[in-house]
Motif scaffolding. Structure first.
Motif, PDB file in Angstrom:
ATOM      1  N   ALA A   1      16.644  40.591 -22.459  1.00  0.00           N
ATOM      2  CA  ALA A   1      17.943  39.955 -22.214  1.00  0.00           C
ATOM      3  C   ALA A   1      19.090  40.936 -22.451  1.00  0.00           C
ATOM      4  CB  ALA A   1      18.102  38.727 -23.106  1.00  0.00           C
ATOM      5  N   VAL A   2      19.007  41.711 -23.530  1.00  0.00           N
ATOM      6  CA  VAL A   2      20.063  42.665 -23.860  1.00  0.00           C
ATOM      7  C   VAL A   2      20.181  43.741 -22.785  1.00  0.00           C
ATOM      8  CG1 VAL A   2      20.716  44.501 -25.486  1.00  0.00           C
ATOM      9  CG2 VAL A   2      19.983  42.271 -26.354  1.00  0.00           C
ATOM     10  N   PHE A   3      19.035  44.257 -22.328  1.00  0.00           N
ATOM     11  CA  PHE A   3      19.031  45.323 -21.320  1.00  0.00           C
ATOM     12  C   PHE A   3      19.142  44.769 -19.897  1.00  0.00           C
ATOM     13  CE2 PHE A   3      16.179  47.837 -24.441  1.00  0.00           C
ATOM     14  CZ  PHE A   3      17.277  48.282 -25.155  1.00  0.00           C
ATOM     15  N   GLN A   4      19.007  43.452 -19.751  1.00  0.00           N
ATOM     16  CA  GLN A   4      19.053  42.776 -18.450  1.00  0.00           C
ATOM     17  C   GLN A   4      17.988  43.315 -17.496  1.00  0.00           C
ATOM     18  OE1 GLN A   4      23.153  42.982 -17.121  1.00  0.00           O
ATOM     19  NE2 GLN A   4      23.813  41.557 -18.699  1.00  0.00           N
ATOM     20  N   VAL A   5      16.757  43.409 -18.023  1.00  0.00           N
ATOM     21  CA  VAL A   5      15.602  43.834 -17.235  1.00  0.00           C
ATOM     22  C   VAL A   5      14.443  42.896 -17.538  1.00  0.00           C
ATOM     23  CG1 VAL A   5      16.289  46.276 -17.197  1.00  0.00           C
ATOM     24  CG2 VAL A   5      14.768  45.460 -19.002  1.00  0.00           C
ATOM     25  N   SER A   6      13.399  42.945 -16.717  1.00  0.00           N
ATOM     26  CA  SER A   6      12.209  42.137 -16.979  1.00  0.00           C
ATOM     27  C   SER A   6      11.345  42.827 -18.029  1.00  0.00           C
ATOM     28  CB  SER A   6      11.403  41.952 -15.689  1.00  0.00           C
ATOM     29  OG  SER A   6      10.826  43.192 -15.312  1.00  0.00           O
ATOM     30  N   LEU A   7      10.426  42.075 -18.595  1.00  0.00           N
ATOM     31  CA  LEU A   7       9.490  42.661 -19.566  1.00  0.00           C
ATOM     32  C   LEU A   7       8.678  43.783 -18.936  1.00  0.00           C
ATOM     33  CD1 LEU A   7       8.162  39.511 -21.453  1.00  0.00           C
ATOM     34  CD2 LEU A   7       9.832  41.179 -22.245  1.00  0.00           C
TER      35      LEU A   7
ATOM     36  N   ILE B   1       6.658  39.999 -29.501  1.00  0.00           N
ATOM     37  CA  ILE B   1       6.961  39.412 -28.201  1.00  0.00           C
ATOM     38  C   ILE B   1       8.353  38.784 -28.195  1.00  0.00           C
ATOM     39  CG2 ILE B   1       5.808  37.207 -28.659  1.00  0.00           C
ATOM     40  CD1 ILE B   1       5.861  39.078 -25.295  1.00  0.00           C
ATOM     41  N   ASP B   2       8.741  38.136 -29.299  1.00  0.00           N
ATOM     42  CA  ASP B   2      10.080  37.546 -29.318  1.00  0.00           C
ATOM     43  C   ASP B   2      11.161  38.626 -29.304  1.00  0.00           C
ATOM     44  OD1 ASP B   2       9.135  38.088 -31.921  1.00  0.00           O
ATOM     45  OD2 ASP B   2      10.547  36.691 -32.836  1.00  0.00           O
ATOM     46  N   ASN B   3      10.909  39.770 -29.953  1.00  0.00           N
ATOM     47  CA  ASN B   3      11.869  40.872 -29.904  1.00  0.00           C
ATOM     48  C   ASN B   3      11.895  41.523 -28.521  1.00  0.00           C
ATOM     49  OD1 ASN B   3      12.715  40.483 -32.520  1.00  0.00           O
ATOM     50  ND2 ASN B   3      11.392  42.044 -33.374  1.00  0.00           N
ATOM     51  N   LEU B   4      10.749  41.567 -27.839  1.00  0.00           N
ATOM     52  CA  LEU B   4      10.725  42.079 -26.471  1.00  0.00           C
ATOM     53  C   LEU B   4      11.567  41.207 -25.546  1.00  0.00           C
ATOM     54  CD1 LEU B   4       7.009  43.175 -26.039  1.00  0.00           C
ATOM     55  CD2 LEU B   4       9.019  44.639 -25.762  1.00  0.00           C
ATOM     56  N   ILE B   5      11.513  39.911 -25.754  1.00  0.00           N
ATOM     57  CA  ILE B   5      12.303  38.993 -24.926  1.00  0.00           C
ATOM     58  C   ILE B   5      13.792  39.214 -25.171  1.00  0.00           C
ATOM     59  CG2 ILE B   5      12.860  36.542 -24.579  1.00  0.00           C
ATOM     60  CD1 ILE B   5       9.793  36.058 -24.943  1.00  0.00           C
ATOM     61  N   VAL B   6      14.166  39.444 -26.426  1.00  0.00           N
ATOM     62  CA  VAL B   6      15.569  39.741 -26.725  1.00  0.00           C
ATOM     63  C   VAL B   6      15.969  41.063 -26.073  1.00  0.00           C
ATOM     64  CG1 VAL B   6      17.224  40.268 -28.560  1.00  0.00           C
ATOM     65  CG2 VAL B   6      15.602  38.381 -28.852  1.00  0.00           C
ATOM     66  N   LEU B   7      15.113  42.094 -26.186  1.00  0.00           N
ATOM     67  CA  LEU B   7      15.413  43.380 -25.547  1.00  0.00           C
ATOM     68  C   LEU B   7      15.594  43.196 -24.045  1.00  0.00           C
ATOM     69  CD1 LEU B   7      12.990  45.874 -27.330  1.00  0.00           C
ATOM     70  CD2 LEU B   7      15.483  45.834 -27.490  1.00  0.00           C
TER      71      LEU B   7
END
Length: 82
Positions: free
Chosen positions: A62-68, A54-60
């Motif tokens: 932010a990096v991709f500038q999209v929601s989960l 989940i923490d890596n999904l949150i980083v992704l």
């Protein structure tokens, strides 16, 4: 009988691949962002054999500038008998 949502690992992996490519990032770029020694985790995410934590999904996100929700693909056709 209950219907529960499940994560489609393969579709989610394809999403991660698509979003990475659309962002102009390489696997190596993501490896460096996450500080991974090898790119294997990212390849596993993209192939749908593993899910990011989940923490890596949150980083992704932010990096991709999209929601989960734009990363994770959820199926709702899993039925479980009681």
């Amino acid at each position: 009988m209950f219907i529960f949502p499940t994560i489609d690992l393969v579709a989610t992996g394809k999403n991660i691949l698509r979003l990475r490519e659309e962002s102009g990032l390489s696997v190596r770029n993501l490896q460096e962002i996450f500080g991974f020694a090898t790119p294997q985790a990212i390849y596993k995410w993209q192939h749908g054999t593993a899910m990011p934590t989940i923490d890596n999904l949150i980083v992704l996100s932010a990096v991709f500038q999209v929601s989960l929700d734009e990363i994770i693909i959820v199926e709702t056709n899993t039925q479980i008998s009681a």
